[in-house]
Design an enzyme around this catalytic site. Sequence first.
Site, mmCIF file in Angstrom:
data_model
loop_
_atom_site.group_PDB
_atom_site.id
_atom_site.type_symbol
_atom_site.label_atom_id
_atom_site.label_comp_id
_atom_site.label_asym_id
_atom_site.label_seq_id
_atom_site.Cartn_x
_atom_site.Cartn_y
_atom_site.Cartn_z
ATOM 1 N N HIS A 115 0.805 -1.231 0.000
ATOM 2 C CA HIS A 115 0.000 0.000 0.000
ATOM 3 C C HIS A 115 0.832 1.272 0.000
ATOM 4 C CE1 HIS A 115 -3.342 -2.614 0.306
ATOM 5 N NE2 HIS A 115 -2.997 -3.057 1.500
ATOM 6 N N ARG A 153 -6.401 16.469 -0.227
ATOM 7 C CA ARG A 153 -5.118 17.142 0.004
ATOM 8 C C ARG A 153 -4.311 17.168 -1.291
ATOM 9 N NH1 ARG A 153 -4.233 11.699 1.462
ATOM 10 N NH2 ARG A 153 -2.726 10.821 -0.007
HETATM 11 C C1 MV4 Z 1 -9.748 -2.828 -3.367
HETATM 12 C C2 MV4 Z 1 -9.019 -3.714 -4.170
HETATM 13 C C3 MV4 Z 1 -9.729 -4.644 -4.889
HETATM 14 N N1 MV4 Z 1 -11.073 -4.674 -4.818
HETATM 15 N N2 MV4 Z 1 -11.085 -2.901 -3.337
HETATM 16 C C4 MV4 Z 1 -6.033 -0.951 -1.090
HETATM 17 C C5 MV4 Z 1 -5.908 0.291 -0.305
HETATM 18 C C6 MV4 Z 1 -7.251 0.903 -0.246
HETATM 19 N N3 MV4 Z 1 -7.146 2.285 -0.584
HETATM 20 C C7 MV4 Z 1 -8.102 0.136 -1.211
HETATM 21 N N4 MV4 Z 1 -7.309 -0.931 -1.714
HETATM 22 C C8 MV4 Z 1 -7.812 -1.847 -2.564
HETATM 23 N N5 MV4 Z 1 -9.158 -1.913 -2.608
HETATM 24 C C9 MV4 Z 1 -11.712 -3.809 -4.046
HETATM 25 N N6 MV4 Z 1 -13.050 -3.872 -3.973
HETATM 26 C C10 MV4 Z 1 -7.639 -3.627 -4.168
HETATM 27 C C11 MV4 Z 1 -7.026 -2.693 -3.361
HETATM 28 C C12 MV4 Z 1 -5.607 -2.633 -3.414
HETATM 29 C C13 MV4 Z 1 -4.972 -1.509 -3.890
HETATM 30 C C14 MV4 Z 1 -5.681 -0.400 -4.276
HETATM 31 C C15 MV4 Z 1 -5.043 0.714 -4.742
HETATM 32 C C16 MV4 Z 1 -3.680 0.707 -4.842
HETATM 33 C C17 MV4 Z 1 -2.944 -0.386 -4.451
HETATM 34 C C18 MV4 Z 1 -3.580 -1.499 -3.964
HETATM 35 C C19 MV4 Z 1 -2.837 -2.605 -3.574
HETATM 36 C C20 MV4 Z 1 -3.477 -3.703 -3.095
HETATM 37 C C21 MV4 Z 1 -4.872 -3.720 -3.010
#
Ligand code: MV4
Length: 499
Positions: A235, A292
């Site tokens: 993340h 931000r």
């Molecule tokens: C998700 C996803 C897959 N499906 N939601 C990770 C941090 C948070 N901001 C939301 N995240 C994710 N939500 C659904 N429904 C995968 C991630 C995720 C991710 C999202 C954005 C950038 C990097 C990531 C790395 C792993 C998982």
Amino acid sequence: MFKKILIANRGEIALRIIRACKDMGITSVAVFSEIDRKSPHVLHADEAYPLGGVTSTESYLRGDKIIEIALKNGVQAIHPGYGFLAENADFARAVQQSGLTFIGPPAEAIKLMGSKTAARTLMRQHDVPTIPGTLQPIKSEKEALKIAEEIGFPILLKASAGGGGKGMRLVNSAKKLPEALQGAAREAQSAFGDASVYIEKYLEEPRHIEFQILADQHGNIVHLGERECSIQRRHQKIIEEAPSVVLTPELRQQMGQAAIAAARACGYTNAGTIEFMYDRHGNFYFLEMNTRLQVEHPVTELVTGLDLVEQQILIAAGEKLAIKDSFTDFYGHSLECRLYAEDAENNFSPSPGKIAFLRPAMGPGVREDSGVSEDNEISLYYDPMISKLITWGSSREQAINRMVRALKEYQLTGIKTNINFLLRVLQHPAFRKGKLSTTFIDEHKNELFTKQEFEPEPLALAALLGHVNKAKPQFKVGSANNKPSVSQWKMVGRMKNSR
Ligand code: MV4
């Protein structure tokens, strides 16, 4: 216009804001913790005041002290940067109530977007696509099971008050749901003081694409296109770029309008970012809004020609946006790499210590936003990001090539960095082809986690050796024939502390 601005932050972002103030003829005021006395943000600001203390809680999170310093020294506005107090609605409100201007959105917008379920509800009301799942926190195991069966496994449990991946649980089957619910609730409680969790359909191999918006106080909102931030580790974003290779003009138009609708829905003003997930089927969904300025804002600056911090200051001062139209087209391509003080070969553990020698990269298409200089101590108290390298090219390929050059040129000794790891990602065929997703690093871990070292450029090597062993340079500068091999390079000098 403001005459004096206080920057409630440290490191590269404080320096970035100080530089914008200088460009605009505004006096800049820095604040600093005891550790940061000798930091560039303190040296470059027109005025600097101590907050005392060492930890963030004792220093950069002391909103009361920061406002007091501002009031005592004739400041009109406070820029929070990112992190620390930037998305703290209570701080934004306290700044306004003290008669100062907060360079950021209204406290209400910060608060609203801080709740993921409230944000999802609002987005649905305004026809912004959201990931299938619940709008309300889950009340019982039975309810969770029913909803999960409806939308279909795998599902993702997320903290209502969360963001950034904390309290998230991937659930593949009904059998695993009860335990995951408890675990997610426990983690949400300890991280956010709020145990509520909700359900989303899990998207496989999504891309992270976000839109930059600007909103003035007169109802004008434009978007400045997208950034793709799919390359992340736990993340933590490490490489960002603009534009994204997957967006067609039509999709950009649709997502941009959704971003503007999201900003309008929460009464947003100033600079903000709407994060979307983009899935394998070409669908996009609202993920969250960052209220931000973001770490990766420079890539948007390089392909639009705008100074986003200047725009933030103009908006906060009540000016109308001079940009009338959203961006449909960009000037070339830009990449950003985040340099962290960490030991990539050793499970990315923090690498604190003194920066013994520092000569950043330069040359065509290279920008460095750094917050450290030689002799600065990298401590364990703050974020491990020390600097950002940003490159521009007329094509994506040129931007990548320039980034590779810049990373190889970058000379830093005393602490370990993730430079070699970044080089491996940039030179991976899948990255070159733009085949990105948020699971990129996991997918390609076999190639990315090798011990293979990159051979430093002759000049970089010379400087490093010169520094490590000043008395006896062991080869001629610039002579390719005399360039030591990688194995020699590892043996020469006391290289343990170099990158
Ligand atoms: C998700 C996803 C897959 N499906 N939601 C990770 C941090 C948070 N901001 C939301 N995240 C994710 N939500 C659904 N429904 C995968 C991630 C995720 C991710 C999202 C954005 C950038 C990097 C990531 C790395 C792993 C998982």
